[in-house]
Design an enzyme around this catalytic site. Structure first.
Site, PDB file in Angstrom:
ATOM      1  CG  HIS A 130      29.801  16.782  11.537  1.00  0.00           C
ATOM      2  ND1 HIS A 130      30.579  16.582  12.650  1.00  0.00           N
ATOM      3  CD2 HIS A 130      30.189  17.975  11.024  1.00  0.00           C
ATOM      4  CE1 HIS A 130      31.415  17.595  12.790  1.00  0.00           C
ATOM      5  NE2 HIS A 130      31.196  18.465  11.827  1.00  0.00           N
ATOM      6  CE  LYS A 152      40.015  24.056  12.244  1.00  0.00           C
ATOM      7  NZ  LYS A 152      38.709  23.473  11.901  1.00  0.00           N
ATOM      8  NE  ARG A 178      28.066  24.976  13.304  1.00  0.00           N
ATOM      9  CZ  ARG A 178      29.302  24.572  13.513  1.00  0.00           C
ATOM     10  NH1 ARG A 178      29.571  23.774  14.525  1.00  0.00           N
ATOM     11  NH2 ARG A 178      30.288  24.961  12.743  1.00  0.00           N
ATOM     12  CB  SER A 182      34.143  19.037  16.268  1.00  0.00           C
ATOM     13  OG  SER A 182      33.422  18.405  15.245  1.00  0.00           O
TER      14      SER A 182
HETATM   15  P1  ADP Z   1      35.393  23.073  10.054  1.00  0.00           P
HETATM   16  O1  ADP Z   1      36.597  22.396  10.610  1.00  0.00           O
HETATM   17  O2  ADP Z   1      35.573  23.738   8.727  1.00  0.00           O
HETATM   18  O3  ADP Z   1      34.627  23.908  11.042  1.00  0.00           O
HETATM   19  P2  ADP Z   1      33.748  20.858  10.669  1.00  0.00           P
HETATM   20  O4  ADP Z   1      34.406  19.569  10.488  1.00  0.00           O
HETATM   21  O5  ADP Z   1      33.578  21.336  12.056  1.00  0.00           O
HETATM   22  O6  ADP Z   1      34.430  21.900   9.703  1.00  0.00           O
HETATM   23  O7  ADP Z   1      32.317  20.813  10.006  1.00  0.00           O
HETATM   24  C1  ADP Z   1      32.132  20.579   8.642  1.00  0.00           C
HETATM   25  C2  ADP Z   1      30.869  21.270   8.232  1.00  0.00           C
HETATM   26  O8  ADP Z   1      29.792  20.823   9.058  1.00  0.00           O
HETATM   27  C3  ADP Z   1      30.889  22.784   8.349  1.00  0.00           C
HETATM   28  O9  ADP Z   1      30.195  23.336   7.250  1.00  0.00           O
HETATM   29  C4  ADP Z   1      30.127  23.049   9.620  1.00  0.00           C
HETATM   30  O10 ADP Z   1      29.471  24.303   9.582  1.00  0.00           O
HETATM   31  C5  ADP Z   1      29.109  21.929   9.588  1.00  0.00           C
HETATM   32  N1  ADP Z   1      28.596  21.594  10.917  1.00  0.00           N
HETATM   33  C6  ADP Z   1      29.297  21.275  12.011  1.00  0.00           C
HETATM   34  N2  ADP Z   1      28.468  21.054  13.067  1.00  0.00           N
HETATM   35  C7  ADP Z   1      27.206  21.264  12.607  1.00  0.00           C
HETATM   36  C8  ADP Z   1      25.897  21.245  13.213  1.00  0.00           C
HETATM   37  N3  ADP Z   1      25.741  20.994  14.506  1.00  0.00           N
HETATM   38  N4  ADP Z   1      24.835  21.528  12.430  1.00  0.00           N
HETATM   39  C9  ADP Z   1      25.014  21.820  11.108  1.00  0.00           C
HETATM   40  N5  ADP Z   1      26.208  21.876  10.498  1.00  0.00           N
HETATM   41  C10 ADP Z   1      27.301  21.613  11.226  1.00  0.00           C
END
Ligand code: ADP
Length: 161
Positions: free
Chosen positions: A16, A40, A89, A127
């Site tokens: 992130h 969630k 990703r 996450s």
């Molecule tokens: P969600 O709960 O919708 O999956 P997240 O909080 O996990 O959202 O992530 C928010 C955004 O960050 C999403 O677009 C997700 O694809 C992106 N993201 C999460 N981890 C990574 C990473 N390692 N590299 C690039 N983008 C990421």
């Protein structure tokens, strides 16, 4: 131009942070919006997730940290932010992200979703991976910043390195 980066951030990871740093090269101001997803059950309470992100950007006035409960489009309209930043990703992200982008555009046609490809170092990082490894006492220090590591230690005890 201003943009928003919505997500669960449960917890925020280096993946992130990388997206945020790169978005700051494109946009003048970025609203990192922690979304409350009723489906969630979060590991970290909303307030803790916000606190961790605020600590990380306390010296970056171009990053604003906020939360929202409900439709993302409502938040965007209220603040007049017309760009959503999301990370991509693998192909597994694509279907979901495409659906969300199309749905959001139906709800507010002025909205655009911009995707940043993950850095290869973080292409596997999520996450949920962090939560899973940390819950079993594994070392997640390569994937999350120090304050997040502390928060995970508070939850899981000293087993998390
Ligand atoms: P969600 O709960 O919708 O999956 P997240 O909080 O996990 O959202 O992530 C928010 C955004 O960050 C999403 O677009 C997700 O694809 C992106 N993201 C999460 N981890 C990574 C990473 N390692 N590299 C690039 N983008 C990421």
């Amino acid at each position: 131009m201003k943009a928003m980066y919505p997500g669960s951030f449960d917890p925020i990871t280096y993946g992130h942070l990388d997206v945020i740093q790169r978005a700051l090269k494109i946009f003048d101001e970025l609203w990192v919006v922690v979304m409350v997803n009723p489906k969630k059950k979060p590991l970290l309470p909303l307030e803790r997730r916000l606190e961790l992100i605020r600590e990380l950007f306390e010296n970056e006035p171009r990053v604003h940290v906020d939360n929202h409960d409900g439709l993302l489009v409502e938040y965007a309209k209220n603040r007049n932010i017309k760009i959503i930043v999301r990370g991509l990703r693998a192909v597994t992200d694509f279907q979901y992200e495409l659906e969300m982008a199309i749905a959001n555009k139906h709800l507010w046609p002025e909205l655009e979703t911009v995707f940043l490809m993950t850095d290869e170092r973080y292409s596997f990082l999520s996450s949920s991976l962090v939560r899973e490894v940390a819950s079993m006492g594994g070392d997640v220090s390569r994937w999350v910043p120090a304050n997040v590591l502390e928060a995970l230690k508070e939850l899981y005890g000293k087993g998390v390195l």
